[in-house]
Motif scaffolding. Structure first.
Motif, short mmCIF file in Angstrom:
data_model
loop_
_atom_site.label_atom_id
_atom_site.label_comp_id
_atom_site.label_asym_id
_atom_site.label_seq_id
_atom_site.Cartn_x
_atom_site.Cartn_y
_atom_site.Cartn_z
N SER A 117 7.63 10.27 5.87
CA SER A 117 7.86 9.95 7.12
C SER A 117 7.85 8.31 7.53
O SER A 117 8.52 7.69 8.26
N LEU A 118 6.85 7.94 7.01
CA LEU A 118 6.62 6.49 7.40
C LEU A 118 7.52 5.71 6.69
O LEU A 118 7.95 4.58 7.12
N ILE A 119 7.82 5.95 5.31
CA ILE A 119 9.17 5.34 4.88
C ILE A 119 10.47 5.28 5.47
O ILE A 119 10.95 4.37 5.65
N TYR A 120 10.70 6.41 6.07
CA TYR A 120 12.03 6.57 6.95
C TYR A 120 11.67 5.81 8.23
O TYR A 120 12.64 5.27 8.73
N PHE B 285 0.80 -1.06 -0.14
CA PHE B 285 0.02 -0.05 0.23
C PHE B 285 0.85 1.30 0.20
O PHE B 285 0.61 2.18 -0.82
N LEU B 286 1.85 1.30 0.69
CA LEU B 286 2.81 2.45 0.98
C LEU B 286 3.38 2.91 -0.27
O LEU B 286 3.40 4.02 -0.86
N LYS B 287 4.22 1.84 -0.81
CA LYS B 287 4.78 2.05 -2.22
C LYS B 287 4.01 2.43 -3.29
O LYS B 287 4.20 3.20 -4.14
N ASN B 288 2.62 1.73 -3.22
CA ASN B 288 1.74 1.98 -4.35
C ASN B 288 1.11 3.55 -4.27
O ASN B 288 1.04 4.20 -5.27
N LEU B 289 1.15 3.79 -3.16
CA LEU B 289 0.36 5.27 -2.76
C LEU B 289 1.46 6.22 -3.15
O LEU B 289 1.25 7.27 -3.65
N LEU B 290 2.98 6.01 -2.97
CA LEU B 290 4.12 6.81 -3.34
C LEU B 290 3.98 7.05 -4.92
O LEU B 290 4.16 8.15 -5.26
N HIS B 291 4.06 5.82 -5.64
CA HIS B 291 3.87 5.85 -6.82
C HIS B 291 2.76 6.77 -7.42
O HIS B 291 2.98 7.52 -8.47
N ASP B 292 1.56 6.63 -6.86
CA ASP B 292 0.44 7.60 -7.36
C ASP B 292 0.82 8.62 -7.21
O ASP B 292 0.35 9.53 -8.16
N CYS B 293 1.33 9.26 -6.16
CA CYS B 293 1.65 10.70 -5.82
C CYS B 293 2.82 11.15 -6.84
O CYS B 293 2.66 12.22 -7.56
N LEU B 294 3.84 10.40 -7.08
CA LEU B 294 4.96 10.63 -8.10
C LEU B 294 4.40 11.02 -9.46
O LEU B 294 4.84 11.85 -10.05
N GLY B 295 3.18 10.30 -9.95
CA GLY B 295 3.02 10.54 -11.22
C GLY B 295 2.08 11.83 -11.42
O GLY B 295 1.92 12.20 -12.43
N LEU B 296 1.67 12.57 -10.26
CA LEU B 296 0.93 13.87 -10.44
C LEU B 296 1.87 15.04 -10.64
O LEU B 296 1.53 15.96 -11.15
N SER C 33 10.23 3.16 8.61
CA SER C 33 10.32 1.56 8.34
C SER C 33 11.90 1.49 8.01
O SER C 33 12.36 0.46 8.51
N VAL C 34 12.42 2.24 7.33
CA VAL C 34 14.02 2.03 6.83
C VAL C 34 14.97 2.33 7.92
O VAL C 34 15.76 1.50 8.05
N LEU C 35 14.79 3.29 8.59
CA LEU C 35 15.50 3.55 9.71
C LEU C 35 15.50 2.92 10.99
O LEU C 35 16.43 2.73 11.53
N VAL C 36 14.19 2.92 11.32
CA VAL C 36 13.73 2.55 12.88
C VAL C 36 13.64 0.92 12.59
O VAL C 36 14.13 0.29 13.46
N LEU C 37 12.72 0.45 11.86
CA LEU C 37 12.31 -0.89 11.96
C LEU C 37 13.54 -1.63 11.06
O LEU C 37 13.48 -3.06 11.12
N LYS C 38 14.35 -0.80 10.53
CA LYS C 38 15.36 -1.56 9.37
C LYS C 38 14.72 -2.59 8.36
O LYS C 38 15.05 -3.51 7.97
N LYS C 39 13.40 -2.15 7.89
CA LYS C 39 12.77 -2.92 6.88
C LYS C 39 12.72 -1.95 5.58
O LYS C 39 12.00 -1.09 5.66
N GLU C 40 13.40 -2.34 4.62
CA GLU C 40 13.17 -1.75 3.25
C GLU C 40 11.91 -1.49 2.52
O GLU C 40 11.29 -2.75 2.80
N ILE C 41 11.76 -0.75 1.83
CA ILE C 41 10.61 -0.72 0.98
C ILE C 41 10.79 -1.33 -0.41
O ILE C 41 11.43 -0.89 -1.14
N GLN C 42 10.13 -2.64 -0.68
CA GLN C 42 10.14 -3.40 -1.47
C GLN C 42 9.04 -3.34 -2.59
O GLN C 42 8.11 -2.99 -2.32
#
Length: 422
Positions: A408-411, A214-225, A413-422
């Motif tokens: 903020s949610l991406i960071y 959901f988060l990655k798809n939402l980012l891509h939706d925003c980027l297209g605008l 995930s990546v920096l705190v949870l050490k989980k990359e956005i795939q």
């Protein structure tokens, strides 16, 4: 500088006197409709091939205009009024009188940035496309053509940092710096508080929207605008004007935008609303965490019916994602994120989405029919194109602001949870 022209409409042969105010944009496209027959008349100043369409150029007209013909004022940067020709009463001089010099130069600074950014549209599109394709080599190569943006390393957090510098670069002239900072600076503090006070449910929420895409798809939706917003930078320019005067002034006032028409812009407003609609699911989850310590738990006023039974659409965040836009807004109770209700007009969106509108180009009046009336078209609302463009600008700002929440949610995930956005 102003250029005066006299045009003869190709369809009805009506003579139209036209005063064209020049801006600093190197290529200036203009468009208007014949006041008599609605013929579309367009031309471009700054291109050798900017031929006049829809009319012919009368070379031996009377100057200054004597008032016998229809009169059109045009200027890319300012809303222009309907009315009779007045010597010296140009859109530029009217803007100076209404804004004053200080506000005018604040507006001019943003217009100058638009003059710079629109030339980089192709570079911006390449950066965003290569990011979405996850081609790091070409992403880095595309970044080199944009000013003051570089990639520190190939770590995911640095890739996202460069990406968000690009979106901020594009959005800067369209948005207001203070508004952007409020949420982009406040959101990390909100997540830090949730992490400390409700660690388990906060991690569960973030892992949910990362793992299901959901988060990655939402980012891509925003980027297209963002590249699409650049496509409309010239008709949006007059809407920026109302950042510096009473916003009520652009409601139901018959003023003209000097390029583009409603039919070229309406789908973008609808698409902005659709992305914002999806962003609200993210906002709702955070709001539920803050208010009730559970991202799935909505307020009882919307979650339960009159018989105190649970309503299926509000049983979880996942089911809430299918709720319509109007209901989504009402379910986010007393949110720390304040939605600009002027930007979001669900009735207008519905009228556009179902192709239930009439546009008169000569006056730039939009009549739309938001209600379900079967085969009838009786209940209508009117707005002018300038007000529509203002709504589009404000809605883009809402989407851009919430894109910082995504960041903020991406960071987190990546920096705190050490989980990359795939």
């Amino acid at each position: 500088m102003n250029i005066c022209k006299c045009f003869k409409c190709d369809t009805c042969e009506t003579l139209i006197d036209c005063r064209i105010g020049m801006s600093n944009r190197d290529v200036q496209p203009f468009q208007f409709a014949c006041p008599a027959c609605e013929e579309n008349i367009s031309f471009v100043i700054g291109l050798p091939t900017g031929e006049l369409k829809g009319a012919s150029d009368i070379k031996d007209f009377v100057a200054p205009f004597d008032g016998k013909n229809h009169f059109i004022d045009l200027h890319l940067n300012f809303p222009v009024s309907f009315g009779k020709y007045e010597v010296g009463s140009t859109p530029f001089m009217k803007a100076i009188d209404e804004l004053g010099h200080e506000k005018y130069f604040m507006l001019k600074d943003r217009l100058d940035k638009l003059d710079l950014i629109y030339k980089m549209k192709g570079d911006v599109i390449r950066v965003i496309n290569q990011f979405k394709k996850e081609d790091l080599r070409l992403f880095i190569k595309s970044l080199e053509k944009l000013p003051d943006i570089e990639l520190k390393s190939d770590k995911q957090q640095d890739v996202f940092a460069a990406l968000y510098k690009v979106t901020s670069f594009i959005a800067e002239p369209f948005t207001i710096h203070q508004h952007n900072n409020e949420l982009s600076e406040g959101m990390p503090s909100i997540l830090r508080g949730l992490h400390e006070a409700n660690y388990e449910k906060t991690v569960e929420y973030v892992e949910l929207i990362v793992n299901n895409g959901f988060l990655k798809n939402l980012l891509h939706d925003c980027l297209g605008l963002y590249p699409r917003m650049l496509e409309f930078e010239h008709p949006v320019r007059p809407a920026l004007y109302y950042d510096y005067i009473d916003t009520e002034s652009c409601k139901n006032i018959p003023v003209r935008i000097s390029t583009a028409d409603f039919d070229t812009c309406n789908n973008f407003y609808k698409d902005l609303a659709e992305v914002f609609y999806r962003q609200l699911t993210m906002v709702a989850g955070l709001n539920n965490l803050i208010k009730r310590n559970d991202y799935n738990l909505f307020n009882d006023s919307v979650r339960l019916n009159k018989r105190n039974e649970g309503i299926k659409n509000y049983a979880s965040l996942n089911s809430f994602a299918n709720v319509d836009l109007g209901s989504k807004l009402s379910a986010i109770d007393d949110s720390s994120y304040h939605i600009d209700t002027e930007a979001l007009d669900s009735k207008l969106r519905n009228g556009i989405a179902h192709y239930k509108y009439v546009y008169k180009e000569s006056t730039q009046l939009i009549t739309f029919y938001p209600s379900k009336e079967g085969m009838e078209r009786d209940k209508n609302q009117d707005i002018y194109l300038i007000e529509f463009m203002r709504k589009m600008l404000l809605l883009f700002r809402e989407v851009h602001t919430l894109n910082h929440v995504i960041k903020s949610l991406i960071y987190y995930s990546v920096l705190v949870l050490k989980k990359e956005i795939q």
